[in-house]
Design a protein around this motif. Structure first.
Motif, PDB file in Angstrom:
ATOM      1  N   PHE A 103       0.821  -1.213   0.000  1.00 49.93           N
ATOM      2  CA  PHE A 103       0.000   0.000   0.000  1.00 49.93           C
ATOM      3  C   PHE A 103       0.853   1.260   0.000  1.00 49.93           C
ATOM      4  N   GLY A 104       1.958   1.230   0.734  1.00 48.11           N
ATOM      5  CA  GLY A 104       2.775   2.442   0.875  1.00 48.11           C
ATOM      6  C   GLY A 104       3.271   2.943  -0.462  1.00 48.11           C
ATOM      7  N   GLU A 105       3.830   2.062  -1.271  1.00 49.20           N
ATOM      8  CA  GLU A 105       4.318   2.458  -2.595  1.00 49.20           C
ATOM      9  C   GLU A 105       3.179   2.981  -3.453  1.00 49.20           C
ATOM     10  N   ALA A 106       2.024   2.314  -3.405  1.00 53.19           N
ATOM     11  CA  ALA A 106       0.886   2.732  -4.218  1.00 53.19           C
ATOM     12  C   ALA A 106       0.410   4.123  -3.817  1.00 53.19           C
ATOM     13  N   VAL A 107       0.309   4.374  -2.519  1.00 54.70           N
ATOM     14  CA  VAL A 107      -0.148   5.680  -2.032  1.00 54.70           C
ATOM     15  C   VAL A 107       0.852   6.767  -2.408  1.00 54.70           C
ATOM     16  N   GLU A 108       2.138   6.464  -2.304  1.00 54.61           N
ATOM     17  CA  GLU A 108       3.161   7.455  -2.658  1.00 54.61           C
ATOM     18  C   GLU A 108       3.067   7.831  -4.140  1.00 54.61           C
ATOM     19  N   LEU A 109       2.893   6.824  -5.002  1.00 54.94           N
ATOM     20  CA  LEU A 109       2.752   7.108  -6.434  1.00 54.94           C
ATOM     21  C   LEU A 109       1.495   7.936  -6.691  1.00 54.94           C
ATOM     22  N   ALA A 110       0.407   7.606  -5.989  1.00 57.17           N
ATOM     23  CA  ALA A 110      -0.847   8.330  -6.187  1.00 57.17           C
ATOM     24  C   ALA A 110      -0.708   9.793  -5.800  1.00 57.17           C
ATOM     25  N   ARG A 111      -0.028  10.069  -4.712  1.00 56.62           N
ATOM     26  CA  ARG A 111       0.111  11.451  -4.260  1.00 56.62           C
ATOM     27  C   ARG A 111       0.962  12.283  -5.205  1.00 56.62           C
ATOM     28  N   GLY A 112       1.841  11.622  -5.929  1.00 53.36           N
ATOM     29  CA  GLY A 112       2.678  12.352  -6.865  1.00 53.36           C
ATOM     30  C   GLY A 112       2.145  12.370  -8.272  1.00 53.36           C
ATOM     31  N   ALA A 113       0.915  11.891  -8.478  1.00 54.29           N
ATOM     32  CA  ALA A 113       0.347  11.794  -9.821  1.00 54.29           C
ATOM     33  C   ALA A 113      -0.811  12.762  -9.991  1.00 54.29           C
ATOM     34  N   ASP A 114      -1.163  12.992 -11.248  1.00 55.37           N
ATOM     35  CA  ASP A 114      -2.334  13.820 -11.564  1.00 55.37           C
ATOM     36  C   ASP A 114      -3.617  12.999 -11.547  1.00 55.37           C
ATOM     37  N   LEU A 115      -3.462  11.705 -11.735  1.00 50.55           N
ATOM     38  CA  LEU A 115      -4.629  10.832 -11.825  1.00 50.55           C
ATOM     39  C   LEU A 115      -4.207   9.419 -11.427  1.00 50.55           C
ATOM     40  N   VAL A 116      -5.103   8.714 -10.762  1.00 55.43           N
ATOM     41  CA  VAL A 116      -4.885   7.296 -10.448  1.00 55.43           C
ATOM     42  C   VAL A 116      -5.855   6.466 -11.287  1.00 55.43           C
ATOM     43  N   ILE A 117      -5.330   5.477 -11.979  1.00 53.58           N
ATOM     44  CA  ILE A 117      -6.173   4.457 -12.599  1.00 53.58           C
ATOM     45  C   ILE A 117      -5.933   3.184 -11.806  1.00 53.58           C
ATOM     46  N   LEU A 118      -6.987   2.702 -11.173  1.00 53.15           N
ATOM     47  CA  LEU A 118      -6.877   1.579 -10.252  1.00 53.15           C
ATOM     48  C   LEU A 118      -7.503   0.338 -10.887  1.00 53.15           C
ATOM     49  N   ALA A 119      -6.679  -0.650 -11.198  1.00 52.37           N
ATOM     50  CA  ALA A 119      -7.130  -1.852 -11.897  1.00 52.37           C
ATOM     51  C   ALA A 119      -7.369  -2.980 -10.895  1.00 52.37           C
ATOM     52  N   LEU A 120      -8.637  -3.209 -10.584  1.00 53.26           N
ATOM     53  CA  LEU A 120      -9.034  -4.205  -9.597  1.00 53.26           C
ATOM     54  C   LEU A 120      -9.814  -5.330 -10.268  1.00 53.26           C
ATOM     55  N   GLY A 121     -10.229  -6.315  -9.460  1.00 51.42           N
ATOM     56  CA  GLY A 121     -11.107  -7.338 -10.003  1.00 51.42           C
ATOM     57  C   GLY A 121     -10.782  -8.735  -9.558  1.00 51.42           C
ATOM     58  N   ASP A 122     -10.820  -9.667 -10.522  1.00 48.89           N
ATOM     59  CA  ASP A 122     -10.745 -11.088 -10.249  1.00 48.89           C
ATOM     60  C   ASP A 122      -9.554 -11.737 -10.920  1.00 48.89           C
ATOM     61  N   ARG A 123      -9.299 -12.957 -10.487  1.00 46.62           N
ATOM     62  CA  ARG A 123      -8.414 -13.892 -11.185  1.00 46.62           C
ATOM     63  C   ARG A 123      -9.252 -15.118 -11.507  1.00 46.62           C
ATOM     64  N   ALA A 124      -9.435 -15.394 -12.787  1.00 46.34           N
ATOM     65  CA  ALA A 124     -10.249 -16.531 -13.181  1.00 46.34           C
ATOM     66  C   ALA A 124      -9.530 -17.836 -12.859  1.00 46.34           C
ATOM     67  N   GLY A 125     -10.297 -18.827 -12.511  1.00 49.75           N
ATOM     68  CA  GLY A 125      -9.731 -20.131 -12.209  1.00 49.75           C
ATOM     69  C   GLY A 125     -10.816 -21.174 -12.103  1.00 49.75           C
ATOM     70  N   LEU A 126     -10.433 -22.359 -11.699  1.00 48.78           N
ATOM     71  CA  LEU A 126     -11.351 -23.480 -11.584  1.00 48.78           C
ATOM     72  C   LEU A 126     -11.233 -24.111 -10.201  1.00 48.78           C
ATOM     73  N   PHE A 127     -12.388 -24.389  -9.600  1.00 43.27           N
ATOM     74  CA  PHE A 127     -12.456 -25.159  -8.369  1.00 43.27           C
ATOM     75  C   PHE A 127     -11.538 -24.614  -7.270  1.00 43.27           C
ATOM     76  N   GLY A 128     -11.711 -23.320  -6.997  1.00 40.24           N
ATOM     77  CA  GLY A 128     -10.997 -22.695  -5.897  1.00 40.24           C
ATOM     78  C   GLY A 128      -9.651 -22.116  -6.248  1.00 40.24           C
ATOM     79  N   ARG A 129      -9.213 -22.297  -7.506  1.00 39.53           N
ATOM     80  CA  ARG A 129      -7.909 -21.755  -7.891  1.00 39.53           C
ATOM     81  C   ARG A 129      -8.001 -20.319  -8.387  1.00 39.53           C
ATOM     82  N   GLY A 130      -9.175 -19.749  -8.321  1.00 44.79           N
ATOM     83  CA  GLY A 130      -9.353 -18.363  -8.712  1.00 44.79           C
ATOM     84  C   GLY A 130     -10.369 -17.716  -7.793  1.00 44.79           C
ATOM     85  N   THR A 131     -10.706 -16.468  -8.092  1.00 46.12           N
ATOM     86  CA  THR A 131     -11.765 -15.785  -7.355  1.00 46.12           C
ATOM     87  C   THR A 131     -13.049 -15.739  -8.152  1.00 46.12           C
TER      88      THR A 131
END
Length: 822
Positions: free
Chosen positions: A528-556
């Motif tokens: 989190f620390g590195e991410a927050v530091e980059l965000a504070r020094g930027a004009d805009l944050v693009i935050l790429a969240l979501g899932d990891r596909a998988g089968l039978f518990g190997r993904g979200t």
């Protein structure tokens, strides 16, 4: 379902090419009326059945799970944890119904795989008395699931387009690729209507509304069938309604919910698409497993709806009648129950329809007439596919030139390698169009679109676990995820630009700095620390969240990857909150298989962009929407919850399912079904109800105008919902009955005209019959399920009318460009 596959138990090594001979003492029937294409498929099948032994008929009802040889030799059967090893040498003299996933079991060069399949088909046809090859099937849920084939967006993205014609075009392209290498059947589309978005297979569905699911799925079937590939409707029926969103859990629903919501898309597809196969569901409803439900698979599907294709088992589903459902004491009893209910083909491999069925037949426990019924359907389909023709040849189109037309399978595997390209420029362009139209803009405070030229943000902080992950765009049935993960070191086979790479290409004037911040489902916050530091020094944050596909518990997300609640996996919500606290504008970008509650972002993010595993061109599509090069036009096929535990996860709720003063839980979504913003504005008006009264067998007509009042091109999706305020049984507050996409430039206006048959107001009444009742109705012309723009109040008169499967399923809705100026 997919089981773990390994190389154990192979009875015949890959690469061998000797052909088995017909059974000793058997008469060879290489000529006969079944080979005559001038006869009807039914007549050819009947003639063949009359000449076959019982064992030969049974052999047409089973498949063998195989993998093509990457050296060009024959396919080899595989053993896994749910089947015994298959004796191919002992099986082939009697024939073989299907080959399961020759391309989708292990990475194989497409041309070499086609050669392997051809040599196998030559052997199969040469081994049995009638020269009958097998039917080869593959998965095609988000493209042909083989190495090197185009990875299209997942079905939830298809629903987000609200554009059936585009999905039909995509399906036709998928079908052409499959047919070119010798595949005959595709195991798609999924018509399960989402009832609980915690279910891991939500990404495989088209959405939470039966009309949207039905129209999009029907278009997909038409496209696939137009390429000569047998489409397969699945999962028939009720799989998505499992309790608590758990995969393969019991289904709890009444007959009315099943009829009016679950079965509706299947009925539409059977009636309108020309589909030739249906796959039963794993689940039981009210104690009756679908695989043993004769009222469903025969009474409804065939006798009422008129389906005349094949019913195939979901993988291992017949054996599950014994092992999971406990309605059969032996595998022979399971085979008899499924065959009697109307299942024709056992997939993926011979288990119950082999020895256990033969033994049950010998003991008189199963009638041979049931075998004849099933094998006739199988042979009719093989005749339709040309597999019974006297001039049938094993080589598919991509190898025809290699064979030289001499009828033998030739070709050197090394010379063939790399000669067949399944991920063509045309396919990628089509995948990009689907992805672009599937991106949904949920929120925008004016930050988007971003300038892509010199006016772009000088410094963009790209943060998140999906920021630089190539496979973040893929669902669990995409080959690199579904199979490739078991083959580390094997190249992906297709180009998968990451979000970082797509943004760098889209915004060349911006300095893009990247931090992962956290893993998809990890618990560590030390990034989190590195991410927050980059965000504070930027004009805009693009935050790429979501899932990891998988089968039978190997993904979200994916098959067997069910969620306990709808909070973002891992610590992603905490990462999101930490970045919002920086004060730098945050554009939340989701690459996911289901909708998630987004907490503070719903009100505080600069923008929220939702995509559902958008395929190999997905990041390019997202970047183009961020810049405005592509106008956002996607609409939500499922609502986005406001709270992780709020229920229901579908807008199709009755009044008691909505917020009330007697419950502390408000289930209202943050963003409702059908929601999606644009970069322009639209004005709706001039509603004229031309025919507002009709009998219960009549129709209503109305018209309105939609105008683009903004300065940019945009797409509006006019959605028509029906509200029945008083009915003899409880109804959803509203339900979708029609929609249309309208593309308009600045100042342009379109006239919308619609005719709504009274049949669309029908529902299942108290006695189990579908009826149309007299009374007042509302036709809500809406931008989403919670954003009505115009309301046509209409009235049905006359007696209660009973309707059946011949009722009208669609309203007529047309548009006409009216003017180019305000």
């Amino acid at each position: 379902m997919t089981a773990n596959i390994d190389n154990a138990g192979v009875r015949k090594a890959a690469g061998t090419t000797d052909s088995a001979a017909p059974a000793a003492g058997a008469t060879d029937h290489r000529t006969g009326p079944w080979h005559d294409p001038a006869l009807t498929p039914g007549a050819r099948a009947d003639a063949l059945i009359d000449a076959m032994t019982l064992q030969e008929k049974i052999s047409q009802l089973v498949g063998v799970w195989v993998g093509a040889s990457d050296e060009g030799g024959e396919v080899a059967p595989f053993q896994h944890d749910m089947e015994e090893a298959v004796d191919l040498d002992g099986l082939l003299p009697h024939g073989l119904g299907q080959l399961t996933r020759p391309f989708g079991t292990a990475p194989v060069d497409p041309a070499v795989g086609a050669l392997s399949l051809s040599r196998t088909q030559e052997r199969i046809a040469g081994a049995n008395r009638f020269g009958i090859p097998a039917l080869a099937h593959e998965e095609c849920l988000a493209g042909f699931a083989t190495w090197g084939a185009t990875a299209y967006p997942v079905p939830l993205s298809w629903g987000a387009t609200f554009h059936p014609e585009l999905i039909g075009e995509m399906a036709a392209a998928i079908g052409r690729d499959m047919r070119s290498v010798g595949v005959h059947q595709g195991l798609a589309p999924v018509l399960d209507v989402v009832r609980d978005t915690r279910w891991g297979r939500v990404e495989e569905t088209i959405g939470e509304d039966p009309y949207l699911v039905g129209t999009v799925a029907t278009a997909y079937v038409r496209g696939l069938e137009s390429a000569g590939v047998v489409a397969t409707l699945k999962h028939f029926a009720g799989y998505s309604a499992s309790r608590a969103g758990r995969n393969l859990a019991p289904v709890g629903m009444g007959a009315r919910e099943r009829a009016d919501i679950i079965l509706t898309p299947f009925e539409m597809a059977v009636r309108e698409s020309g589909v030739r196969s249906v796959m039963h569901a794993y689940t039981d409803t009210d104690g009756i497993p679908s695989a043993a439900d004769g009222q469903l698979l025969t009474g409804l599907l065939r006798d009422t709806w008129g389906f005349d294709g094949t019913v195939v088992a979901d993988y291992f589903g017949i054996a599950f009648l014994k092992t999971l459902h406990g309605v059969a004491g032996t595998f022979g009893e399971a085979a008899g129950a499924a065959l009697g209910a109307g299942v024709d083909v056992e997939l993926p491999t011979v288990k119950t329809f082999g020895g256990p069925l033969a033994e049950a037949l010998a003991q008189g426990l199963v009638s041979e007439a049931l075998v004849d019924r099933a094998v006739r359907r199988v042979l009719v389909q093989k005749a339709q596919l040309g597999l019974l023709d006297a001039d049938w040849r094993p080589e598919p189109p991509v190898l025809a030139a290699v064979a030289g037309g001499n009828g033998s399978v030739g070709g050197n595997s090394q010379e063939l390698r790399g000669t067949v390209r399944l991920d063509t420029d045309e396919n990628r362009a089509l995948a990009r169009r689907v992805a672009e139209q599937a991106v949904v803009l949920l929120r925008n405070d004016g930050t988007l679109p971003l300038a892509a030229d010199a006016g772009a943000p000088a410094r963009i902080a790209l943060v998140g676990p999906n920021a630089d992950t190539p496979t973040a765009v893929l669902g669990c049935y995409a080959f690199p995820v579904h199979v490739g993960g078991r083959h580390p070191g094997t190249p992906l086979g297709i180009e998968l630009p990451t979000v970082r790479e797509a943004l760098a290409a889209e915004f060349p004037h911006s300095d893009i700095v990247t931090a992962r911040g956290a893993d998809i489902d990890g618990t560590a916050t030390d990034g989190f620390g590195e991410a927050v530091e980059l965000a504070r020094g930027a004009d805009l944050v693009i935050l790429a969240l979501g899932d990891r596909a998988g089968l039978f518990g190997r993904g979200t997300s994916g098959e067997g990857c069910d969620a306990e609640d709808l909070a973002l996996p891992g610590v992603q919500q905490q990462l999101l909150d930490a970045l919002l606290d920086t004060g730098t504008p945050v554009v939340v970008t989701l690459l996911a298989g289901r909708p998630y509650a987004l907490g503070r972002a719903v009100d505080e993010a600069a923008a929220i962009v939702q995509s559902f595993f958008p395929g190999e061109e997905g990041t390019t599509a997202i970047a183009s929407v961020l810049s405005g090069r592509t106008a956002p036009s996607g609409r939500l096929p499922v609502g986005v919850p406001r709270h992780p535990g709020s229920q229901p996860s579908t807008y199709l709720a009755a009044r008691l399912g909505h917020a009330s003063d007697v419950s502390s839980v408000d289930p209202a979504p943050a963003f409702a079904f059908g929601h999606g913003l644009t970069y322009t504005a639209f004005a709706w008006g001039d509603l004229v109800v031309e025919r507002g009264r009709a009998t219960t067998e009549g129709e209503f007509t109305f018209s309105c105008t939609v105008r683009n009042t903004g300065a940019r091109q945009g797409t509006e999706v006019v959605q028509v919902y029906l509200h029945d305020p008083v009915a003899s049984v409880v109804q959803p507050v509203q339900r979708l009955i029609g929609y249309v996409r309208i593309d308009l430039g600045p100042g342009q206006a379109a006239g919308v005209r619609a005719t709504v048959p009274a049949d669309l107001a029908s529902f299942t009444g108290r006695d189990g019959h579908r009826i149309v009742e007299p009374g007042d109705l509302e036709l809500r012309l809406s931008a989403s399920s919670d954003d009505p723009r115009l309301t046509a109040r209409v009235t049905l008169t006359g007696p209660v009318r009973t309707v059946d499967h011949t009722r009208r399923l669609h309203m007529s809705i047309t548009t006409e460009l009216l003017t180019d100026t305000p």
